[in-house]
Design an enzyme around this catalytic site. Structure first.
Site, PDB file in Angstrom:
ATOM      1  N   HIS A   1     -14.364  -6.824 -34.064  1.00 32.50           N
ATOM      2  CA  HIS A   1     -13.329  -5.815 -33.804  1.00 32.50           C
ATOM      3  C   HIS A   1     -12.057  -6.420 -33.205  1.00 32.50           C
ATOM      4  O   HIS A   1     -11.265  -5.704 -32.596  1.00 32.50           O
ATOM      5  CB  HIS A   1     -13.899  -4.702 -32.904  1.00 32.50           C
ATOM      6  N   CYS A  21       2.200  -7.310 -34.817  1.00 28.24           N
ATOM      7  CA  CYS A  21       3.170  -6.282 -35.190  1.00 28.24           C
ATOM      8  C   CYS A  21       2.450  -5.057 -35.751  1.00 28.24           C
ATOM      9  O   CYS A  21       1.475  -5.184 -36.499  1.00 28.24           O
ATOM     10  CB  CYS A  21       4.145  -6.844 -36.232  1.00 28.24           C
ATOM     11  N   CYS A  69       8.435  -6.342 -31.647  1.00 27.59           N
ATOM     12  CA  CYS A  69       8.128  -7.499 -32.504  1.00 27.59           C
ATOM     13  C   CYS A  69       9.376  -8.375 -32.651  1.00 27.59           C
ATOM     14  O   CYS A  69      10.383  -7.926 -33.211  1.00 27.59           O
ATOM     15  CB  CYS A  69       7.654  -7.026 -33.882  1.00 27.59           C
ATOM     16  N   CYS A 106       4.503  -6.863 -41.793  1.00 24.58           N
ATOM     17  CA  CYS A 106       4.916  -8.028 -40.986  1.00 24.58           C
ATOM     18  C   CYS A 106       3.669  -8.742 -40.500  1.00 24.58           C
ATOM     19  O   CYS A 106       2.740  -8.117 -39.999  1.00 24.58           O
ATOM     20  CB  CYS A 106       5.755  -7.547 -39.800  1.00 24.58           C
ATOM     21  N   ARG A 158      -7.144  -2.097 -20.040  1.00 22.97           N
ATOM     22  CA  ARG A 158      -8.330  -2.836 -20.494  1.00 22.97           C
ATOM     23  C   ARG A 158      -8.091  -4.342 -20.463  1.00 22.97           C
ATOM     24  O   ARG A 158      -8.989  -5.123 -20.127  1.00 22.97           O
ATOM     25  CB  ARG A 158      -8.730  -2.377 -21.900  1.00 22.97           C
ATOM     26  N   CYS A 169      10.454  -8.950 -36.451  1.00 24.91           N
ATOM     27  CA  CYS A 169      11.174  -7.816 -37.059  1.00 24.91           C
ATOM     28  C   CYS A 169      12.580  -7.729 -36.486  1.00 24.91           C
ATOM     29  O   CYS A 169      13.542  -7.469 -37.206  1.00 24.91           O
ATOM     30  CB  CYS A 169      10.419  -6.510 -36.802  1.00 24.91           C
TER      31      CYS A 169
HETATM   32  N1  APR Z   1     -27.168  -3.770 -20.783  1.00 21.26           N
HETATM   33  C1  APR Z   1     -27.434  -3.463 -22.081  1.00 21.26           C
HETATM   34  N2  APR Z   1     -26.981  -2.337 -22.680  1.00 21.26           N
HETATM   35  C2  APR Z   1     -26.243  -1.488 -21.941  1.00 21.26           C
HETATM   36  C3  APR Z   1     -25.937  -1.738 -20.575  1.00 21.26           C
HETATM   37  C4  APR Z   1     -26.434  -2.936 -19.999  1.00 21.26           C
HETATM   38  N3  APR Z   1     -26.192  -3.241 -18.716  1.00 21.26           N
HETATM   39  N4  APR Z   1     -25.195  -0.697 -20.114  1.00 21.26           N
HETATM   40  C5  APR Z   1     -25.028   0.147 -21.138  1.00 21.26           C
HETATM   41  N5  APR Z   1     -25.670  -0.313 -22.243  1.00 21.26           N
HETATM   42  C6  APR Z   1     -25.738   0.275 -23.590  1.00 21.26           C
HETATM   43  C7  APR Z   1     -25.593   1.781 -23.621  1.00 21.26           C
HETATM   44  O1  APR Z   1     -26.852   2.420 -23.441  1.00 21.26           O
HETATM   45  C8  APR Z   1     -25.037   1.994 -25.026  1.00 21.26           C
HETATM   46  O2  APR Z   1     -26.089   2.133 -25.967  1.00 21.26           O
HETATM   47  O3  APR Z   1     -24.630  -0.226 -24.303  1.00 21.26           O
HETATM   48  C9  APR Z   1     -24.298   0.693 -25.324  1.00 21.26           C
HETATM   49  C10 APR Z   1     -22.786   0.824 -25.336  1.00 21.26           C
HETATM   50  O4  APR Z   1     -22.427   1.629 -26.412  1.00 21.26           O
HETATM   51  P1  APR Z   1     -20.917   1.976 -26.741  1.00 21.26           P
HETATM   52  O5  APR Z   1     -20.206   2.367 -25.492  1.00 21.26           O
HETATM   53  O6  APR Z   1     -20.905   2.926 -27.868  1.00 21.26           O
HETATM   54  O7  APR Z   1     -20.296   0.569 -27.175  1.00 21.26           O
HETATM   55  P2  APR Z   1     -20.414  -0.198 -28.558  1.00 21.26           P
HETATM   56  O8  APR Z   1     -21.710   0.073 -29.231  1.00 21.26           O
HETATM   57  O9  APR Z   1     -20.054  -1.595 -28.256  1.00 21.26           O
HETATM   58  O10 APR Z   1     -19.256   0.475 -29.381  1.00 21.26           O
HETATM   59  C11 APR Z   1     -18.954  -0.051 -30.650  1.00 21.26           C
HETATM   60  O11 APR Z   1     -17.086   1.394 -30.930  1.00 21.26           O
HETATM   61  O12 APR Z   1     -15.389   2.344 -29.723  1.00 21.26           O
HETATM   62  C12 APR Z   1     -15.694   1.421 -30.686  1.00 21.26           C
HETATM   63  O13 APR Z   1     -14.598  -0.538 -31.354  1.00 21.26           O
HETATM   64  C13 APR Z   1     -15.263   0.044 -30.259  1.00 21.26           C
HETATM   65  O14 APR Z   1     -16.468  -2.031 -30.326  1.00 21.26           O
HETATM   66  C14 APR Z   1     -16.575  -0.663 -30.015  1.00 21.26           C
HETATM   67  C15 APR Z   1     -17.514   0.055 -30.954  1.00 21.26           C
END
Ligand code: APR
Length: 306
Positions: A129, A137, A191, A142, A78, A194
Site C-alpha cells: 500500500h 504529485c 508539486c 505528472c 500519521r 508542475c
Molecule cells: N497484534 C496482532 N494483531 C493485532 C494487534 C496486535 N497487537 N492489535 C490489533 N490487531 C489486529 C486486529 O484484531 C485487526 O484484526 O490487527 C488487525 C488490524 O486490522 P485493520 O485495522 O483493518 O488493519 P489492516 O488489516 O492492516 O488494514 C488493511 O486497510 O485501511 C486500509 O490501506 C489500509 O493497509 C490498510 C488496509
C-alpha cells in the site's frame, strides 16, 4: 466471537516452531496489528476514528479532492506518529527471519516504514500500500515523486499535526470540538515539477488509497513468486484481511499447499482456518520472536534510543 469450531486450528507454539524450522518457502501478510505495540493505531479497531471521521473515509482520492487540507492533516499526523514510533520485536523478528530464510517473502499493508527501519531487507519486503514518506504529485499525468521525505512537519501549514502533547491531554487537532485548522490551498505542499511547467498541482502522500490500483509490476512479481513452487507456511499477522487484493493471498498460498498461521488477538480472525492451520491469539510483537525462535535464535533488539 465465533461459536465452537468443528475443526479448530492448532494453538501449539512447539508444533508451529517445528513446522517453520522444516519449511522452505514462507509467505507473510502483515497489517496494522503488527505496529500496534509500537503505539500506532489500527484502522478498523478502537482508534479507527479521526476527528469524527472514519480513517478509511479519509483514504480516498475523492476525499483529497474535496478537502485536501483535512486529508493532509490526517496523513501529517500519521507521518509524525510513525516517525516518533519505534519498530517493535515483531518487526525485528520478521527482519531476522528474512535474513535466515532467503525464500521468505513478506507482504506488508503497512505504510509506516517500521519494517524497513527494523532492517527488513527491501528485496524480501513488498509494501503493497505504498509508503507514508513518499510524497508524489496528485496529478496522475505528472510522475513527480520525492521518495523517503522525512520532513516533519512537511510544510509550516501542517505543523498542527506534528505537535507533541502530554499523553494525558488531547492534541488540539484531534479534538473534534475544536475547529479544524483552516489551510489555504496555496499553503499546502505544491508539486515543484508542475509549478515549473506553469501548472498548479498539489503533492499527496505516496500511499495507495481506496479506489486506486496497487502497483501492477509489484503484484505481477508477487504472483509469480506465489505460483513458482509450493509454499510451506503462510503467516497472516495483525490484519483484518478486509482489503483486496491483499486479503486474497491467504487462499492463493493455500492452493500452493501452505498451512496458514494467523497471529491476531481477535478470535474472529481464525474464521476459515482448519485443523491443519494455526491460530495464535496474541500480540504480534510478543509472540513472533517465540514462534520464529527455532530459525532466528534469541532475538537481539538494537538499542533504539533516539
Ligand atoms: N497484534 C496482532 N494483531 C493485532 C494487534 C496486535 N497487537 N492489535 C490489533 N490487531 C489486529 C486486529 O484484531 C485487526 O484484526 O490487527 C488487525 C488490524 O486490522 P485493520 O485495522 O483493518 O488493519 P489492516 O488489516 O492492516 O488494514 C488493511 O486497510 O485501511 C486500509 O490501506 C489500509 O493497509 C490498510 C488496509
Amino acid at each position: 466471537m465465533p461459536g465452537r469450531m468443528r475443526n479448530p486450528p492448532s494453538t501449539s507454539i512447539a508444533e508451529f516452531q517445528k513446522l517453520l524450522k522444516a519449511s522452505n518457502r514462507v509467505l507473510a501478510l502483515c497489517g496494522a496489528g503488527l505496529s500496534a505495540a509500537s503505539g500506532l493505531p489500527t484502522f478498523r479497531g478502537a482508534g479507527g476514528l479521526w476527528r469524527n471521521h472514519q480513517a478509511t473515509d479519509l483514504a480516498t482520492p475523492d476525499a483529497f479532492e474535496d478537502d485536501p487540507a483535512l486529508v493532509w492533516l490526517f496523513y501529517s499526523w500519521r507521518r509524525h506518529l510513525a516517525l516518533k514510533a519505534k519498530p517493535n520485536a515483531g518487526h525485528y523478528a520478521l527482519a531476522e527471519l528474512a535474513k535466515k530464510n532467503k525464500n521468505f517473502m513478506c507482504l506488508t499493508q503497512n505504510v509506516d516504514g517500521l519494517s524497513p527501519r527494523a532492517g527488513h531487507s527491501p528485496d524480501m519486503l513488498r509494501m503493497l500500500h505504498g509508503n507514508l514518506f513518499d510524497v508524489k504529485c496528485f496529478d496522475e499525468e505528472c510522475s513527480y515523486i520525492e521518495p523517503n521525505n522525512l520532513r516533519d512537519p512537511l510544510c509550516p501549514s501542517l505543523a498542527p499535526a506534528s505537535e507533541d502533547y502530554p499523553v494525558d491531554q488531547t492534541l488540539p487537532l484531534l479534538d473534534p470540538k475544536k475547529p479544524t485548522p483552516q489551510i489555504k490551498h496555496e499553503d499546502l505542499p505544491q508539486c515543484p515539477s508542475c509549478k515549473s511547467a506553469g501548472r498548479t498541482s498539489l503533492l499527496r502522500p505516496g500511499v495507495v488509497w481506496f479506489d486506486e490500483p496497487l502497483d501492477e509490476a509489484m503484484l505481477d512479481e508477487v504472483d509469480a513468486w506465489v505460483k513458482k513452487e509450493p509454499i510451506d507456511v503462510m503467516l497472516v499477522i495483525g490484519t483484518a484481511a478486509a482489503v483486496w487484493p491483499a486479503a486474497g493471498y491467504t487462499e492463493k498460498a493455500r492452493t500452493k499447499g501452505a498451512r496458514i498461521a494467523v497471529i491476531n488477538p481477535d478470535p474472529n480472525a481464525q474464521k476459515g482456518l482448519t485443523s491443519n492451520d494455526f491460530f495464535f491469539d496474541a500480540d504480534a510483537a510478543e509472540i513472533l520472536p517465540e514462534l520464529f525462535d527455532g530459525v532466528i535464535g534469541k532475538l537481539e533488539i538494537p538499542d533504539q534510543a533516539n
